[in-house]
Each structure stands twice: as C-alpha cells, then as structure tokens.
Design a protein around this motif. Structure first.
Motif, PDB file in Angstrom:
ATOM      1  N   GLU A  49       0.852  -1.190   0.000  1.00 38.94           N
ATOM      2  CA  GLU A  49       0.000   0.000   0.000  1.00 38.94           C
ATOM      3  C   GLU A  49       0.885   1.236   0.000  1.00 38.94           C
ATOM      4  OE1 GLU A  49      -2.767   0.063   3.214  1.00 38.94           O
ATOM      5  OE2 GLU A  49      -3.968  -1.557   2.378  1.00 38.94           O
ATOM      6  N   VAL A  50       0.624   2.143  -0.947  1.00 42.29           N
ATOM      7  CA  VAL A  50       1.378   3.394  -1.076  1.00 42.29           C
ATOM      8  C   VAL A  50       0.404   4.543  -1.322  1.00 42.29           C
ATOM      9  CG1 VAL A  50       3.502   2.305  -1.915  1.00 42.29           C
ATOM     10  CG2 VAL A  50       1.742   2.950  -3.540  1.00 42.29           C
ATOM     11  N   ASP A  51       0.923   5.779  -1.294  1.00 40.75           N
ATOM     12  CA  ASP A  51       0.083   6.967  -1.459  1.00 40.75           C
ATOM     13  C   ASP A  51      -0.203   7.335  -2.906  1.00 40.75           C
ATOM     14  OD1 ASP A  51      -0.280   7.436   1.251  1.00 40.75           O
ATOM     15  OD2 ASP A  51       1.565   8.600   1.409  1.00 40.75           O
ATOM     16  N   ARG A  52       0.549   6.777  -3.859  1.00 41.60           N
ATOM     17  CA  ARG A  52       0.312   7.126  -5.259  1.00 41.60           C
ATOM     18  C   ARG A  52       0.517   5.917  -6.157  1.00 41.60           C
ATOM     19  NH1 ARG A  52       5.279   8.867  -8.326  1.00 41.60           N
ATOM     20  NH2 ARG A  52       7.024   8.644  -6.902  1.00 41.60           N
ATOM     21  N   ALA A  53      -0.213   5.917  -7.261  1.00 40.91           N
ATOM     22  CA  ALA A  53      -0.111   4.817  -8.217  1.00 40.91           C
ATOM     23  C   ALA A  53       1.173   4.941  -9.027  1.00 40.91           C
ATOM     24  CB  ALA A  53      -1.319   4.829  -9.150  1.00 40.91           C
ATOM     25  N   LEU A  54       1.709   3.807  -9.426  1.00 39.55           N
ATOM     26  CA  LEU A  54       2.866   3.752 -10.314  1.00 39.55           C
ATOM     27  C   LEU A  54       2.465   2.946 -11.540  1.00 39.55           C
ATOM     28  CD1 LEU A  54       5.657   2.878  -7.727  1.00 39.55           C
ATOM     29  CD2 LEU A  54       5.221   5.091  -8.775  1.00 39.55           C
ATOM     30  N   PRO A  55       3.027   3.262 -12.695  1.00 41.29           N
ATOM     31  CA  PRO A  55       2.684   2.511 -13.900  1.00 41.29           C
ATOM     32  C   PRO A  55       3.150   1.052 -13.818  1.00 41.29           C
ATOM     33  CG  PRO A  55       3.827   4.557 -14.447  1.00 41.29           C
ATOM     34  CD  PRO A  55       3.924   4.392 -12.973  1.00 41.29           C
TER      35      PRO A  55
END
Length: 102
Positions: A49-55
């Motif tokens: 779980e992280v604060d921003r999406a990555l491609p």
C-alpha cells in the motif's frame, strides 16, 4: 496434494503471508523514493500500500523492514505487475520480485 486437486484460490506457487511491515521503495528510473506498507508477502512477490499509483512495469529496489526494528528482512529488485486503487483510497501495488539482493 497436486495443484489440480486444490481449490482454485489455492493454485499458487507460493503461499501468501500477511506481514504489515514498512517497506522503502527506491524507483530505478527517476531516483524517486516512496514509503509504504507491505500487506502480503510470498516467494515471488508482495502487495504494497502506497500513497500514489505507479505505472505497470515500473522497476524498483525494495527494502522490507521488520516492524520490530531488526535489520532489513528483505532487499530485492522488483517491478509493478498490478495496480489497484479507488477514490480517496491508498493505492495497492502488486510487485513481482525479480532478484534478491544482499
């Protein structure tokens, strides 16, 4: 028991373990750094779980720490294999572990 005899949800090469431990992510391409929480860990990957999406396909080095303050439990290179998120929610990354590091 063979894979054919297992229920569909059990047909995995590795068992998933709930870990809920901090993970540091160093992005390979843009020298970025992200902190997250590793929710599940298996022999081939992890859910973070992280604060921003990555491609999908983003390469990184991950350092999974012990929630008890011990030295790193795992250091590896990985890539984003799956991304899921909803409105006003943290993003969940499915990471595929490519190589274990010392």
């Amino acid at each position: 028991m063979s894979l054919a005899n297992r229920a569909y949800s059990e047909k995995r090469n590795f068992i998933r373990m709930r870990v809920d431990s901090p993970v540091d992510i160093e992005l390979t391409d843009d020298d970025g750094h992200i902190n997250g929480i590793c929710c599940e860990l298996s022999g081939g990957g992890m859910s973070v779980e992280v604060d921003r999406a990555l491609p999908v396909g983003t390469q990184m080095t991950i350092v999974l720490s012990s929630s008890h303050g011990h030295s790193p439990m795992l250091k590896a290179t990985a890539r984003v294999a799956r991304v899921s998120s909803g409105p006003n929610e943290r993003c969940t990354l499915g990471l595929e572990i490519e190589q274990l590091l010392n």
